[in-house]
Write an enzyme that holds these catalytic residues in place. Structure first.
Site, mmCIF file in Angstrom:
data_model
loop_
_atom_site.group_PDB
_atom_site.id
_atom_site.type_symbol
_atom_site.label_atom_id
_atom_site.label_comp_id
_atom_site.label_asym_id
_atom_site.label_seq_id
_atom_site.Cartn_x
_atom_site.Cartn_y
_atom_site.Cartn_z
ATOM 1 N N HIS A 167 0.960 -1.163 0.014
ATOM 2 C CA HIS A 167 -0.075 -0.049 0.131
ATOM 3 C C HIS A 167 1.033 1.153 -0.012
ATOM 4 O O HIS A 167 1.402 1.786 0.829
ATOM 5 C CB HIS A 167 -1.077 0.077 1.271
ATOM 6 C CG HIS A 167 -1.762 -1.158 1.400
ATOM 7 N ND1 HIS A 167 -2.597 -1.363 0.386
ATOM 8 C CD2 HIS A 167 -1.977 -2.171 2.088
ATOM 9 C CE1 HIS A 167 -3.297 -2.601 0.523
ATOM 10 N NE2 HIS A 167 -3.140 -2.875 1.686
ATOM 11 N N LYS A 560 -13.619 3.037 8.510
ATOM 12 C CA LYS A 560 -14.332 3.866 7.586
ATOM 13 C C LYS A 560 -15.687 3.586 7.636
ATOM 14 O O LYS A 560 -16.537 4.214 7.535
ATOM 15 C CB LYS A 560 -13.712 3.387 6.387
ATOM 16 C CG LYS A 560 -14.554 4.104 5.120
ATOM 17 C CD LYS A 560 -13.554 3.820 3.763
ATOM 18 C CE LYS A 560 -13.604 2.652 3.479
ATOM 19 N NZ LYS A 560 -14.867 2.396 2.614
#
Length: 897
Positions: A167, A560
């Site tokens: 990432h 999230k």
């Protein structure tokens, strides 16, 4: 009159005074201040030479204005800084952004150099390390609580398992990283040289040349890296640091535990580090990671470790010039030599001539040749398994020890053994990750009996590749299979079903690891696991491994999903329930923490997070993902890597001390009602924002989300769909990264202020902050996140949208959270209880502000052009400026993704 001329420019004298006062006010150690000034001065010289005095003066004007704006919040300096940023031509703004980005790289370098300097000073002064921060002192505390035998047993089972992932919020290019590493070496040489001597002058001249290289190197990648590129980038950390550093960590701990006995007898410290990697194995949502990429990733890693082992064997072998008269070989060592001499008489004759009557030296050189043959694929002359090499090394070690050469047996040879135990022939334990939905779709096709899709064929080919890797390098090389978005026990069973479709009874050894990511999945985890372990494949594998089971927890999507506060509480509760179930079931549990570098993704200091975990959720084993710039920050420099591994291992050992477990469980019970209130109110507040009608498009408008997708950061697509119509379309990483770029950092703190306000009792919360590790860790991490926000700049980003209601919601929560965090941590401002961290943030903040102002002007221009052209016609120069600023802000803020 241009905007920049609306404000009177400070005189040179005033500029020197303001900048000097700012630098002095940050509490920078003298040595580091000297480094920053020297490197900054060299950068200034490069700017003058490359762009003339005008460029240098433009950079200095903006620098002075942002420093004044940072120090004098009520002055007009912020408006002046914004006007200066607006006044530049696009070409000049591009150069200024590059200059500030170079400055950040140099400041980061100076700060890293200071950390190394401090660590070396401490190493020379015993007793200066914090008691809770080293394995030796953690072990001493364990001994006092559980006794010698139990402490030794726990030390023997210690395991630290970082997993490197692709990432890539590490926005800088590999060429830039290489330049910075060369600068680091030159800075060390400059320190070692005599003051104003020829060597110091030479080091400064070469630093000037390297900074010029840094300035002239294109800061942006021209294209996204492939997964194989990402593999090779991560390999740099092993080659330059980890391969040689990890054995030194073991040795340092053994030295601390055993004193003078260390190195003369068998160590008590096990090879407790294992390095995992998702780079080249993580295909969840990344179509570019294929079975062939996974095969190549394993081959690259194997080549690196085998080259490293060959060099290490050769190096130590050449120094082992011990004569047979004084150090006679054992029968096993003699047999090793005779077997080799019979198989390769010519080579044996050559080695014997070079090492007359030096049997141990000859045998180590033979082992080096066998490793070389392994690397080249020569199955006849090479090793089939790393266990064979370990057996040979232990034979040499025993022979040396029995002959009286114990310092050699438990010195250099022990280092070799530690390296093989840690890295095998694979270097990284390559892990595969795939989405549960892909498995369900593949099985549906296979069981329908119709023609299968290319995706399903790729799924089957992956199992064949895993089996191939295991045949070549052992089960450790590629045995874990992570199932993301695990929502039922059948999602785990599906992996074994697919393996049988691919290979029948020849399926590879698989440790199937569930990844629980959403709030609902975390709550359902214990029931899913209880069912999964009844499956025959799970029962068989657990029987082979001593009833071991690994479970992964996702921080990104849970945050999230319900907001950072509720996610942290849910993760604690899930760990508590899973750990209790595992203990009752007699299962040795390893929890795998999917943490990122940013606070919105579970980032922050790992050692404090470990000590905040529920009882029996660690038990001497800690595994986590390491991502983006965090990989290089923690493992890129040997002294820092050694310190980090020691700290994390100490916390991992200490977390299972009865006193620590009693503290965490007692606090969790005592503050359960506080947790309940914080959970409900923070979630409600978070939902009022993210579930508001039109939130997702508004978010994409008030942050550079869409533009970040244009930056060649990594191989993985930034979102799952073509547009951002809901949060489900968006990956967690750009969700965090975009808020960070907008200087709001919302993903790390939103909802905490409301949660604390709902509790309301200052005395109770102050007590909880002191005594409840989970709350303390959460608030300390939020304090860091808030320290990197800037309300004035945040307002500028929020003004890009046309939703005053949502902007007000964000700003109100920001003010409330800041107020409560300062109240609980003490002092007048953020991070006053963490002065070193506060200094690091404050040193960078004005310069990050400068880049944010340049980013804002580019963003406004791009949005304006898009509106005028009906959604197209982006200005390439403005786009480049924006991407340059994104890279620079990432360098300035550091833990951004």
């Amino acid at each position: 009159m241009t905007p920049a001329q609306s404000f009177p420019e400070p005189t040179n004298t005033e500029a020197i005074r303001v900048i000097g006062r700012f630098e002095a006010g940050q509490g920078i150690p003298d040595a580091m201040r000297s480094d920053v000034r020297m490197l900054g001065g060299l950068l200034g010289q490069v700017l003058r030479e490359a762009g003339g005095d005008d460029l240098f003066e433009d950079v200095e004007r903006l620098r002075l204005a942002t420093i004044q704006a940072y120090e004098e919040e009520n002055s007009d300096a912020f408006e002046r800084a914004a006007a200066i940023a607006e006044s530049f031509t696009v070409a000049r703004a591009d150069e200024v952004a590059r200059a500030f980005t170079c400055y950040f790289h140099l400041v980061n370098l100076a700060e890293e150099h200071q950390r190394v300097r401090v660590l070396r000073e401490r190493a020379g002064q015993p007793g200066r390390e914090d008691a809770a921060d080293t394995v030796a002192t953690a072990y001493a505390r364990l001994q006092s609580e559980v006794g010698d035998d139990e402490a030794r047993r726990r030390l023997a089972g210690l395991r630290f398992h970082p997993v490197f992932t692709a990432h890539p919020t590490e926005a800088r290019r590999r060429a830039v990283s290489s330049s910075i590493r060369r600068l680091s070496e030159l800075l060390t040489q400059h320190d070692a040289a005599s003051e104003r001597g020829a060597e110091q002058h030479r080091a400064r001249r070469r630093m000037l040349e390297e900074i010029d290289t840094l300035w002239r190197t294109a800061p942006l990648r021209s294209q996204k890296p492939s997964p194989t590129d990402e593999v090779r980038t991560v390999m740099g950390v092993f080659d330059e640091t980890l391969f040689t550093t990890v054995p030194h960590v073991y040795r340092r701990i053994d030295d601390a535990l055993r004193g003078e006995d260390s190195g003369s007898s068998a160590p008590v410290v096990p090879a407790f580090v294992r390095i995992g990697s998702w780079v080249g194995g993580d295909r969840d949502g990344n179509p570019f990671v294929t079975a062939s990429v996974t095969r190549e990733a394993s081959q690259i890693a194997a080549d690196h470790v085998l080259r490293g082992l060959e060099r290490a064997l050769d190096r130590i072998g050449r120094t082992l010039t011990l004569a047979a008269d004084d150090t006679p070989p054992s029968a096993d060592v003699t047999a090793l030599w005779e077997a080799f001499a019979a198989a390769e008489p010519d080579v044996a004759a050559e080695l014997a001539a070079r090492s007359p009557e030096e049997p141990h030296r000859r045998v180590l050189l033979v082992l080096a040749r066998r490793v070389a043959a392994t690397r080249s694929g020569d199955r006849e002359r090479g090793y089939a398994r790393p266990e064979e090499l370990l057996a040979d090394l232990r034979a040499v070690q025993t022979s040396l020890a029995d002959a009286g050469a114990k310092r050699h047996a438990f010195g250099g040879v022990q280092h070799l053994i530690w390296q093989v135990e840690t890295y095998g022939f694979h270097l990284t334990e390559l892990e595969v990750r795939q989405h549960s939905q892909v498995h369900r779709k593949a099985l549906a096709e296979l069981e329908a009996g119709d023609a299968i899709s290319a995706q399903t064929e790729e799924v089957l080919e992956l199992f064949r590749v895993i089996a191939e890797i295991q045949r070549d390098r052992g089960a450790r090389a590629a045995g874990r299979y992570v199932v993301s978005f695990t929502q039922s026990a059948s999602d785990l069973a599906n992996v074994h079903r697919l393996a049988r479709h691919a290979l029948g009874d020849d399926a590879p050894v698989l440790d199937v690891v569930p990844l629980f990511e959403t709030f609902a999945d975390l709550q359902a985890a214990p029931e899913i696991l209880a069912e999964a372990v009844t499956f025959p494949e799970f029962r068989a594998r657990m029987a082979e491994t001593g009833n071991r089971l690994e479970v992964m927890l996702g921080y990104s999507d849970s945050s999230k999903d319900v907001g950072p506060v509720a996610a942290n509480l849910a993760l604690y509760e899930a760990q508590e329930k899973i750990a209790r179930w595992a203990q009752e079931s007699g299962i040795e549990l390893t929890l795998f923490h999917g943490r990122g570098g940013a606070l919105g993704r579970g980032g922050g200091p790992a050692n404090s997070a470990i000590l905040a975990q529920p009882p029996h959720s660690v038990d001497g084993r800690f595994k986590l993902t390491e991502q983006g710039e965090v990989i290089f920050a923690r493992y890129g420099e040997p002294a820092i890597a050694m310190r980090h591994i020691d700290q994390v291992a100490a916390a991992t050992l200490l977390a299972s001390a009865p006193s620590e477990e009693a503290r965490t469980s007692g606090a969790a019970a005592r503050y359960a009602e506080v947790a309940s209130i914080m959970d409900a109110t923070s979630r409600e507040r978070f939902f009022s924002l993210v579930k508001a009608e039109g939130f997702a498009p508004w978010f994409a408008t008030v942050t550079p989300l869409e533009e970040i997708g244009l930056l060649a950061l990594g191989s993985r697509p930034a979102r799952r769909g073509l547009s951002v119509e809901s949060l489900e379309d968006l990956r967690a990483i750009p969700w965090v990264f975009a808020w960070t770029q907008a200087r709001i950092n919302l993903a790390g703190w939103f909802g905490l202020g409301t949660a604390l306000e709902a509790v309301g009792d200052v005395e109770l919360l102050t007590e909880a902050y002191r005594d409840w590790p989970l709350l303390r860790t959460m608030i300390d991490n939020v304090a860091m996140s808030l320290a990197k926000t800037d309300e004035r700049i945040a307002r500028q980003y929020l003004a890009l949208g046309d939703r005053d209601d949502l902007a007000a919601l964000v700003l109100d929560e920001l003010a409330l959270t800041r107020q409560w965090v300062i109240r609980l941590t003490g002092g007048e401002g953020l991070l006053e209880n963490k002065p070193v961290l506060q200094r690091a943030v404050q040193l960078r903040s004005p310069y990050v502000d400068a880049l944010s102002l340049l980013q804002l002007r580019a963003l406004r221009a791009l949005r304006s052009a898009a509106e005028e052209a009906g959604g197209s016609g982006a200005d390439a120069e403005q786009q480049r400026l924006l991407l340059l600023s994104v890279s620079g802000v990432a360098a300035g803020l550091q833990n951004t993704g």
